[in-house]
Design a protein around this motif. Structure first.
Motif, short mmCIF file in Angstrom:
data_model
loop_
_atom_site.label_atom_id
_atom_site.label_comp_id
_atom_site.label_asym_id
_atom_site.label_seq_id
_atom_site.Cartn_x
_atom_site.Cartn_y
_atom_site.Cartn_z
N GLN A 73 0.88 -20.76 8.66
CA GLN A 73 0.89 -19.78 7.58
C GLN A 73 0.33 -18.48 8.15
O GLN A 73 -0.75 -18.48 8.72
CB GLN A 73 0.04 -20.27 6.40
N VAL A 74 1.09 -17.40 8.02
CA VAL A 74 0.71 -16.12 8.64
C VAL A 74 0.80 -15.02 7.60
O VAL A 74 1.67 -15.03 6.72
CB VAL A 74 1.66 -15.79 9.82
N ARG A 75 -0.11 -14.05 7.73
CA ARG A 75 -0.05 -12.83 6.92
C ARG A 75 0.06 -11.66 7.88
O ARG A 75 -0.73 -11.52 8.80
CB ARG A 75 -1.30 -12.70 6.06
N SER A 76 1.06 -10.81 7.65
CA SER A 76 1.28 -9.66 8.53
C SER A 76 1.90 -8.54 7.71
O SER A 76 2.02 -8.63 6.50
CB SER A 76 2.19 -10.07 9.69
N THR A 77 2.28 -7.47 8.41
CA THR A 77 2.86 -6.31 7.73
C THR A 77 4.23 -5.99 8.30
O THR A 77 4.49 -6.21 9.48
CB THR A 77 1.98 -5.06 7.88
N ILE A 78 5.08 -5.46 7.44
CA ILE A 78 6.37 -4.98 7.89
C ILE A 78 6.12 -3.63 8.53
O ILE A 78 5.41 -2.79 7.99
CB ILE A 78 7.37 -4.88 6.71
N GLY A 79 6.68 -3.42 9.72
CA GLY A 79 6.43 -2.20 10.50
C GLY A 79 6.84 -0.94 9.77
O GLY A 79 7.72 -0.95 8.91
N GLN A 80 6.19 0.17 10.16
CA GLN A 80 6.51 1.48 9.58
C GLN A 80 7.99 1.78 9.79
O GLN A 80 8.48 1.73 10.89
CB GLN A 80 5.70 2.57 10.26
N GLY A 81 8.70 2.08 8.73
CA GLY A 81 10.11 2.42 8.83
C GLY A 81 11.02 1.22 8.98
O GLY A 81 12.23 1.38 9.11
N THR A 85 0.87 -1.18 0.00
CA THR A 85 0.00 0.00 0.00
C THR A 85 0.90 1.23 0.00
O THR A 85 1.95 1.24 0.63
CB THR A 85 -0.94 0.03 1.22
N THR A 86 0.47 2.24 -0.71
CA THR A 86 1.27 3.46 -0.78
C THR A 86 0.46 4.61 -0.21
O THR A 86 -0.71 4.46 0.11
CB THR A 86 1.65 3.78 -2.24
N GLY A 87 1.09 5.74 -0.08
CA GLY A 87 0.42 6.92 0.45
C GLY A 87 0.87 7.19 1.86
O GLY A 87 1.97 6.81 2.28
N LYS A 88 -0.01 7.84 2.61
CA LYS A 88 0.34 8.27 3.97
C LYS A 88 0.71 7.09 4.86
O LYS A 88 1.65 7.15 5.63
CB LYS A 88 -0.83 9.04 4.57
N ASN A 89 -0.05 6.01 4.80
CA ASN A 89 0.21 4.83 5.63
C ASN A 89 0.71 3.67 4.77
O ASN A 89 0.15 2.59 4.78
CB ASN A 89 -1.05 4.41 6.38
N SER A 90 1.79 3.91 4.03
CA SER A 90 2.30 2.87 3.14
C SER A 90 2.86 1.72 3.96
O SER A 90 3.56 1.92 4.95
CB SER A 90 3.36 3.45 2.21
N ARG A 91 2.52 0.50 3.55
CA ARG A 91 2.96 -0.71 4.25
C ARG A 91 3.22 -1.82 3.24
O ARG A 91 2.65 -1.84 2.16
CB ARG A 91 1.88 -1.19 5.23
N PRO A 107 15.24 0.16 -3.14
CA PRO A 107 13.91 0.10 -3.78
C PRO A 107 12.91 -0.68 -2.93
O PRO A 107 13.26 -1.67 -2.29
CB PRO A 107 14.18 -0.63 -5.10
N ARG A 108 11.69 -0.22 -2.94
CA ARG A 108 10.63 -0.86 -2.16
C ARG A 108 10.26 -2.20 -2.79
O ARG A 108 10.24 -2.34 -4.01
CB ARG A 108 9.42 0.05 -2.13
N ALA A 109 9.95 -3.16 -1.95
CA ALA A 109 9.53 -4.48 -2.42
C ALA A 109 8.24 -4.35 -3.22
O ALA A 109 7.42 -3.47 -2.98
CB ALA A 109 9.34 -5.40 -1.24
N LYS A 110 8.06 -5.28 -4.17
CA LYS A 110 6.85 -5.32 -4.98
C LYS A 110 6.13 -6.64 -4.72
O LYS A 110 6.74 -7.61 -4.26
CB LYS A 110 7.22 -5.23 -6.47
#
Length: 156
Positions: free
Chosen positions: A72-80, A54-60, A86-89
């Protein structure tokens, strides 16, 4: 002539709302700090596949991975906590650090240095609120007392 107290919120209401704000900041600071410490102390490395960015103000960066015990887990990489460069795709494989006790909490990109920016900012905001809200409440109480004790000749 202005009515007494009409331009200021009630100090009691201000203090109550301030207590709520401070409570929220304390809980948020504790959660972020605890997650950062868990990743530092007992974090395990895994390979995760980027499923969404996700991009924008709260990109994750959202990642799916398998824990050491096979979940099997789905999670997010923390802010910063993303690696420099280059950002992962979507579809990329990235090395991540996760907390085996709470793998669904924020992750850290294994290539990124440890980052406590968010926890530090929250701690600073919490300390500021703990000092400023009682001081502002006390100032409001004192202003109310002065308004109430002023004589009618002083209120022109």
């Amino acid at each position: 002539m202005r009515r007494s107290g009409s331009s200021r919120p009630s100090p009691v209401l201000f203090a109550a709302l301030g207590a709520v704000v401070i409570s929220v900041l304390v809980v948020a600071t504790w959660q972020v700090w605890s997650n950062d410490n868990a990743l530092s102390e007992r974090g395990q490395q895994a390979s995760g596949r980027v499923v969404k960015v996700t991009t924008g103000k709260n990109s994750r960066v959202h990642v799916e991975f398998r824990t050491a015990d096979g979940r099997q887990v789905r999670s997010t990489i923390g802010q910063g906590d993303e690696a420099p460069g280059p950002r992962a795709k979507a579809g990329d494989l990235v090395a991540i650090i996760y907390d085996p006790l709470h793998p669904e909490d924020d992750l850290r990109d294994a290539r990124a240095p440890e980052n406590h920016k968010v926890a530090s900012l929250l701690l600073g905001a919490t300390v500021l609120a703990v000092v400023a809200i009682p001081a502002a409440t006390w100032a409001g109480i004192r202003a109310r007392r002065r308004e109430r004790s002023a004589t009618p000749a002083d209120q022109h």
